[in-house]
Design an enzyme around this catalytic site. Structure first.
Site, short mmCIF file in Angstrom:
data_model
loop_
_atom_site.label_atom_id
_atom_site.label_comp_id
_atom_site.label_asym_id
_atom_site.label_seq_id
_atom_site.Cartn_x
_atom_site.Cartn_y
_atom_site.Cartn_z
N MET A 135 0.86 -1.18 0.00
CA MET A 135 0.00 0.00 0.00
C MET A 135 0.90 1.23 0.00
SD MET A 135 -2.68 1.20 3.00
CE MET A 135 -1.57 0.88 4.34
N ASN A 136 0.45 2.34 -0.63
CA ASN A 136 1.12 3.60 -0.40
C ASN A 136 0.12 4.75 -0.15
OD1 ASN A 136 1.55 2.82 -3.37
ND2 ASN A 136 1.94 5.01 -3.53
N ASP A 137 0.03 5.73 -1.00
CA ASP A 137 -0.70 6.97 -0.69
C ASP A 137 -2.16 6.76 -0.29
OD1 ASP A 137 0.65 8.98 -3.48
OD2 ASP A 137 1.63 7.69 -2.00
N TRP B 59 6.01 -1.89 -4.51
CA TRP B 59 5.21 -0.99 -5.34
C TRP B 59 5.08 -1.53 -6.76
CZ3 TRP B 59 6.11 1.64 -9.85
CH2 TRP B 59 5.19 2.65 -10.17
N TRP C 202 -3.42 6.21 -10.17
CA TRP C 202 -2.65 6.85 -9.11
C TRP C 202 -3.50 7.78 -8.27
CZ3 TRP C 202 2.49 7.96 -12.23
CH2 TRP C 202 3.14 6.73 -12.45
N THR C 203 -2.82 8.58 -7.47
CA THR C 203 -3.48 9.30 -6.38
C THR C 203 -4.49 10.33 -6.84
OG1 THR C 203 -1.71 8.90 -4.83
CG2 THR C 203 -2.95 10.92 -4.50
N ARG D 36 0.78 15.26 -11.37
CA ARG D 36 0.02 14.23 -10.70
C ARG D 36 -0.52 14.67 -9.34
NH1 ARG D 36 5.43 12.56 -11.02
NH2 ARG D 36 6.51 12.29 -9.03
N GLU E 251 4.74 16.47 -4.92
CA GLU E 251 3.71 15.43 -5.05
C GLU E 251 2.62 15.68 -4.01
OE1 GLU E 251 5.62 11.43 -6.49
OE2 GLU E 251 6.48 11.87 -4.53
N ASP F 94 9.33 14.91 -3.46
CA ASP F 94 9.83 13.68 -4.06
C ASP F 94 11.29 13.45 -3.69
OD1 ASP F 94 10.07 12.52 -7.51
OD2 ASP F 94 9.58 11.45 -5.68
#
Lengths: 675, 176
Positions: A125-127, A151, A186-187, A250, A305, A338
């Site tokens: 898992m990330n963001d 990832w 993505w996020t 992004r 980011e 980042d």
């Protein structure tokens, strides 16, 4: 290199005396012998012990100690272990550069899973994505790899909760099934439209790895669980504009309403080395106009980011809707850098007419000033909870062990415990973060320690009657006033990360708590204050968490994290620590400075994890009072019986009494246990 | 008053010079990208030779291409190492213990860490690429460290993977 004058604390020391307590129930089971008594004698003995034990358990809700025998002259001076061979990579890299694996066994690895932090059943898992409250449910979406513990193959996971703590995992809400997000869903963030409908904007990585923005919305707005989502047929709705790189575009934010009736939102990017926040206006989330100014930018910070932008009240600590504005409102601009994998924020003023945000203090602008968290915390995102009128912060807490260990244990990453964020009305220059109040519903038993005094160089074990892997600790410390006044050590240059951790002795620090520590202290994680005095007498407070001796393993992060924390006249030094297996979250001065740590002990796990107080200052003694709560697991349904304690004890008492009085019958029936 | 022979010779010489200078001018542009990138890695020579050995290297327009070339090279070295260790598992049963640990490590490198690095660098989220390369380096180091009382039969392979993955991490770092 070990300092031979100050050897490692011995494992068995005749002077070692654990703190006495009234509750001896934990020893009963072990003292029970299996010698050959008659059943009747045995059963009455058993009954007697059970009765005594239960009476003590019922009567002892908390232990209060006024004096604790401590170890004299036990000094914590082991220097931190070396950080591994440098590879010539930039020092800004957050992690160990050569992470050698250790022989992780199943017991060590399974202990690492948390009891009350958000994590999916397995994999990476990330963001955090699009957090929101809708029709009675808190929704949480997140970057997820369904195929492994590193990832990759990113899609949106989804879970719901009534209380931000007990989560029900739902099917994936969005997968990589379109040309415009086939290389990654993505996020993104959610915006509530005027009619209450949800618009979700997210970044897709296209079949050519270009970053584009896409619109999605619930398939059925009547479904409180928001199970199914529809991607707008005309996606992508935004592509990288001229001058912006195709891979520098992004993480769209939640939109806010402007006075012209249009929605406005931001996307982070960079131009050369200047991190920037682009802004767009839209009325329908399908057609957009880019403003010819950026919301803000800061030279030298690199790619921004997960930009977040939201109002805070300057007068009260409730949250505000993302569209709020006014004279008593400031705006927080936050970016995830980042370059160094840290989240930075700054307070300032949003000038809607020009579209720009201006920091209150350019010297601590976004990316060069304050961080939400001085440990492991990235890609964070807030949302407004209209029910409890609070702004809640989620953040991705990655692993600090090796990827090989992650693959072995089958999962990687946690979310930080959700925190409220608000302006610190006492200082006016920073935010306050605090675990959401629902955390208190996890508290079970409590132990209190009042006015414990520790002379310089002392370590005091705390005899916690429950496991030390799941704790909520609230502690206050004071230094000896005369010592502070008379101390002549001045103006020391200090930083947590460049110090020797808890082994770095100063006149007025370090002092604090050792969490996840083994009995002999061969593994320990100090969380502590370090006070520096200036020539004019003013004191500066530093708050640190020291991973350098947290584990015998060589492939885990051994850094020391922390920061300066503002302390006001008359305030005691206060800390709150949430310990939940491999995550430790430490809050200083009510949440002015926060440090999240990932800890991977090889020995200090399960019943071998202990808690200690320590004072490694050279001059000042400390006095401390603390409360330690046992924390329940979020996977256990919230039962009302945890609050009706005495009633439950009586039920157990009589059940056991019945069992014991009928012991003979059970034995005659040869149920398998004999004495 | 040049003779035909001298004229031909001069013409040949001039064309040769032009040809040589033009091709080395192209080479100089690509090489300067490679040189500049490799200077910021822990093993300049390994970096340069690996990139030049790949036909895409000298023609690369940017650091992303160079990073992908290095990742490919790491994959090749890791694949070789894995094949060698599978063979050794059959021919050297007395080394079964450390060889099995090595197999675990290389499995993670080949099935998780290299794909992670490829996807991340292609996608422009370099930091996950760095994670993948650093993880690969440490995996090879661990395999090597597992041979405690005996000489490692995989030293050359492990050093190749470890060294190149470290270079890869450093190249990817320059993308952030």
């Amino acid at each position: 290199m070990a300092d031979l004058r100050n050897p490692i604390l011995p494992v068995a020391d005749p002077a070692y005396i654990p703190i006495p307590d009234d509750d001896t129930t934990t020893n009963l089971g072990r003292r029970f012998s299996t010698r050959n008594y008659s059943n009747k004698l045995l059963s009455s003995l058993f009954t007697g012990l059970i009765l005594v034990g239960l009476l003590l358990a019922m009567g002892n809700k908390k232990s209060t100690h006024t004096s604790i025998p401590v170890e004299e002259d036990k000094i914590l001076t082991q220097p931190p272990m070396s950080r591994g061979k440098p590879l010539g990579v930039s020092e800004k890299s957050n992690q160990q550069l050569t992470m050698r694996d250790y022989e992780w066994n199943d017991m060590m690895l399974s202990w690492q899973r948390t009891a009350f932090h958000f994590q999916p059943k397995n994999n990476w898992m990330n963001d955090p994505n699009g957090p929101l409250f809708y029709k009675g449910w808190y929704h949480f979406f997140y970057q997820y790899n369904p195929n492994g513990a590193v990832w990759g193959d990113i899609v949106w996971g989804h879970a719901v909760s009534k209380d931000l703590i007990r989560w029900t995992h739902l099917p994936l809400s969005m997968i990589a099934d379109q040309w415009y997000d086939v290389n990654g869903v993505w996020t993104g963030s959610a915006t509530f439209l005027v009619d209450g409908k949800i618009a979700m904007l997210y970044t897709g990585s296209t079949n050519e790895s270009v970053q584009v923005q896409c619109l999605a919305y619930p398939a059925n707005h009547d479904d409180p669980l928001l199970l199914d989502w529809v991607k707008y047929s005309g996606n992508p709705v935004l592509v990288p504009p001229p001058g912006i790189g195709p891979k520098d575009f992004r993480d769209p934010t939640t939109a806010w309403m402007t006075s012209t009736g249009k929605w406005r939102f931001s996307i982070g990017s960079k131009i050369h080395r200047k991190g920037i926040a682009l802004i767009y206006d839209t009325q329908d989330f399908i057609h957009y106009e880019q403003l010819n100014v950026t919301l803000h930018g800061v030279q030298g910070t690199g790619m921004w980011e997960c930009v977040d932008f939201y109002p805070v009240s300057t007068t009260h600590s409730d949250g505000l809707d993302t569209s709020a504005n006014g004279p008593d409102v400031k705006h927080v601009l936050k970016a995830s850098l980042d370059d160094d994998r840290h989240d930075y924020y700054a307070l300032g003023n949003y000038q809607e007419e020009t579209g720009e945000w201006v920091p209150d203090n350019p010297e601590i602008d976004v990316g060069i000033g304050i961080r939400y968290d001085y440990g492991v915390f990235y890609a964070s995102k807030t949302f407004y909870d209209p029910i409890k009128k609070r702004r809640v912060l989620w953040g991705w807490v990655g692993e600090m062990d090796s990827e090989a260990a992650d693959v072995k244990k089958g999962w990687a990453s946690l979310q930080g415990f959700p925190r409220t964020v608000a302006m610190d009305t006492k200082t006016g220059i920073n935010l306050i973060q605090w675990p959401v109040e629902e955390v208190e519903s996890l508290r079970l038993r409590k132990q209190e320690f009042k006015d414990v005094e520790l002379k310089p160089g002392m370590v005091a074990p705390l005899d916690i009657q429950f496991g030390a892997s799941q704790l909520d600790i609230v502690a206050e410390f004071e230094l000896q006033k005369e010592v502070v006044l008379n101390s002549t050590t001045f103006d020391e240059e200090f930083s947590c990360s460049e110090s020797k951790g808890a082994a770095h002795r100063g006149a007025l620090g370090p002092f604090g708590i050792l969490v996840l520590s083994e009995e002999s202290l061969i593994e320990k994680t100090p969380v502590y204050f370090y006070i520096v005095k200036a020539k004019n007498g003013t004191l500066s407070t530093f708050f640190c968490a020291d991973q350098s001796r947290s584990s015998l393993a060589t492939d885990v992060n051994k850094l020391i994290y922390g920061s300066y924390v503002p302390t006001l006249e008359g305030e005691k030094y206060s800390m709150r620590i949430l310990v939940d297996h491999s995550i430790v979250e430490s809050f200083a001065q009510g949440g002015r400075t926060v440090i999240t740590s990932r800890i991977y002990p090889t020995k200090a796990i399960n019943e071998n994890a202990k808690l200690f107080l320590f004072n490694n200052a050279t001059e000042a003694g400390i006095k401390t009072s603390l409360q330690v709560w046992q924390m329940n697991s979020a996977n256990v349904p919230a039962s009302k019986s945890t609050k009706g304690g005495p009633k439950l004890d009586i039920v157990i008492f009589f059940s056991l009494l019945y069992l014991v009085l009928n012991f003979d019958q059970f034995c005659d029936k040869s149920l398998g246990f004999h004495f | 008053m040049t003779t035909p022979k001298l004229f031909n010779l001069t013409a040949a010489f001039i064309s040769l010079s032009l040809f040589l200078s033009s091709s080395s001018a192209d080479g100089a542009t690509a090489t300067s990208l490679i040189t500049g990138t490799c200077k910021q890695t822990p093993d300049f020579n390994l970096c340069v030779s690996t990139l030049n050995a790949n036909p895409r290297g000298p023609k690369a327009a940017g650091v992303q291409t160079l990073a992908l070339i290095i990742i490919d090279a790491v994959k090749a070295k890791a694949t070789t190492a894995y094949a060698d260790l599978k063979r050794l598992l059959k021919t050297a049963p007395e080394l079964e213990g450390p060889l099995k640990s090595c197999a675990e490590q290389y499995n993670v490198i080949l099935t998780a860490e290299i794909p992670e690095a490829e996807e991340a660098v292609s996608g422009g989220v370099a930091k996950f690429g760095e994670d993948g390369m650093r993880g690969s380096a440490s995996g090879a180091d661990l395999c090597e460290d597992g041979f405690v009382k005996v000489k490692s039969p995989l030293t050359a392979e492990n050093k190749a993977v470890s060294g190149l993955a470290a270079v890869g991490a450093a190249v990817i770092r320059q993308l952030e």
